[in-house]
Motif scaffolding. Structure first.
Motif, short mmCIF file in Angstrom:
data_model
loop_
_atom_site.label_atom_id
_atom_site.label_comp_id
_atom_site.label_asym_id
_atom_site.label_seq_id
_atom_site.Cartn_x
_atom_site.Cartn_y
_atom_site.Cartn_z
N LYS A 118 -40.84 37.13 -14.22
CA LYS A 118 -39.44 37.44 -14.50
C LYS A 118 -39.34 38.46 -15.62
O LYS A 118 -40.19 38.49 -16.51
CB LYS A 118 -38.68 36.18 -14.92
CG LYS A 118 -38.51 35.18 -13.83
CD LYS A 118 -37.54 34.10 -14.22
CE LYS A 118 -38.12 33.18 -15.26
NZ LYS A 118 -37.26 32.02 -15.53
N PRO A 119 -38.29 39.29 -15.61
CA PRO A 119 -38.07 40.21 -16.74
C PRO A 119 -37.91 39.42 -18.04
O PRO A 119 -37.37 38.31 -18.04
CB PRO A 119 -36.76 40.91 -16.36
CG PRO A 119 -36.71 40.82 -14.87
CD PRO A 119 -37.33 39.51 -14.53
N GLU A 120 -38.39 40.00 -19.13
CA GLU A 120 -38.35 39.31 -20.41
C GLU A 120 -37.18 39.72 -21.28
O GLU A 120 -37.05 39.24 -22.40
CB GLU A 120 -39.67 39.54 -21.15
CG GLU A 120 -40.85 38.92 -20.44
CD GLU A 120 -42.15 39.18 -21.15
OE1 GLU A 120 -42.15 39.84 -22.21
OE2 GLU A 120 -43.19 38.70 -20.66
N SER A 121 -36.35 40.63 -20.81
CA SER A 121 -35.17 41.03 -21.56
C SER A 121 -34.03 41.30 -20.59
O SER A 121 -34.23 41.50 -19.40
CB SER A 121 -35.46 42.26 -22.41
OG SER A 121 -35.86 43.32 -21.60
N CYS A 122 -32.82 41.30 -21.11
CA CYS A 122 -31.63 41.50 -20.30
C CYS A 122 -31.50 42.98 -19.94
O CYS A 122 -31.73 43.85 -20.77
CB CYS A 122 -30.41 41.02 -21.06
SG CYS A 122 -28.90 41.13 -20.08
N HIS A 123 -31.09 43.26 -18.71
CA HIS A 123 -30.90 44.63 -18.24
C HIS A 123 -29.44 44.88 -17.91
O HIS A 123 -29.12 45.75 -17.12
CB HIS A 123 -31.76 44.88 -17.00
CG HIS A 123 -33.21 44.83 -17.29
ND1 HIS A 123 -33.94 45.93 -17.63
CD2 HIS A 123 -34.08 43.79 -17.32
CE1 HIS A 123 -35.21 45.58 -17.84
NE2 HIS A 123 -35.30 44.29 -17.66
N ARG A 124 -28.56 44.14 -18.52
CA ARG A 124 -27.12 44.27 -18.29
C ARG A 124 -26.65 45.68 -18.65
O ARG A 124 -27.08 46.26 -19.64
CB ARG A 124 -26.39 43.23 -19.14
CG ARG A 124 -24.92 43.20 -18.96
CD ARG A 124 -24.23 42.15 -19.82
NE ARG A 124 -24.99 41.80 -21.00
CZ ARG A 124 -25.43 40.56 -21.26
NH1 ARG A 124 -25.19 39.59 -20.42
NH2 ARG A 124 -26.10 40.31 -22.34
N TRP A 158 -32.50 35.10 -13.09
CA TRP A 158 -33.16 36.08 -12.23
C TRP A 158 -33.54 35.48 -10.89
O TRP A 158 -34.02 34.36 -10.80
CB TRP A 158 -34.41 36.60 -12.92
CG TRP A 158 -34.12 37.38 -14.16
CD1 TRP A 158 -34.29 36.97 -15.44
CD2 TRP A 158 -33.59 38.71 -14.24
NE1 TRP A 158 -33.90 37.96 -16.31
CE2 TRP A 158 -33.47 39.03 -15.60
CE3 TRP A 158 -33.20 39.64 -13.29
CZ2 TRP A 158 -32.98 40.26 -16.03
CZ3 TRP A 158 -32.71 40.86 -13.72
CH2 TRP A 158 -32.60 41.16 -15.07
N ARG A 159 -33.35 36.27 -9.83
CA ARG A 159 -33.79 35.94 -8.48
C ARG A 159 -34.75 37.03 -8.04
O ARG A 159 -34.49 38.21 -8.22
CB ARG A 159 -32.61 35.86 -7.51
CG ARG A 159 -31.64 34.75 -7.82
CD ARG A 159 -32.30 33.38 -7.64
NE ARG A 159 -31.38 32.31 -7.95
CZ ARG A 159 -31.42 31.58 -9.05
NH1 ARG A 159 -32.33 31.83 -9.96
NH2 ARG A 159 -30.57 30.61 -9.24
#
Length: 66
Positions: free
Chosen positions: A54-60, A27-28
Motif C-alpha cells: 500500500k502507498p505510505e502517504s496520502c495522494h489526495r 486503499w484498494r
C-alpha cells in the motif's frame, strides 16, 4: 478493572504509533501484472506502485504529503 486499563492502553498505543500520513486513507488494490493501481475509497486519489504494498502517504489532490 485490568481489562479496562488494557483497552485504554491499547487505544493510546494505536493513536501514538499509527501512520498519520495515511490515517484516513482506505486503499484498494487493482493488480496489473507486476505493478498495481491503488485507489483510495476515502478521497478518490489514485496512484501506482509495487504489487501488495500500500502507498505510505496520502495522494489526495495529486499532492504527495511528506
Amino acid at each position: 478493572m485490568h481489562i479496562l486499563l488494557g483497552l485504554i492502553l491499547a487505544f493510546v498505543l494505536i493513536a501514538v504509533f499509527a501512520n498519520r500520513r495515511t490515517r484516513s486513507c482506505r486503499w484498494r488494490e487493482f493488480p496489473q501484472g507486476d505493478v498495481s493501481r491503488w485507489r483510495c475509497i476515502q478521497c478518490g486519489a489514485e496512484t501506482t506502485g509495487p504489487k501488495g504494498r500500500k502507498p505510505e502517504s496520502c495522494h489526495r489532490d495529486g499532492i504527495l504529503d511528506d
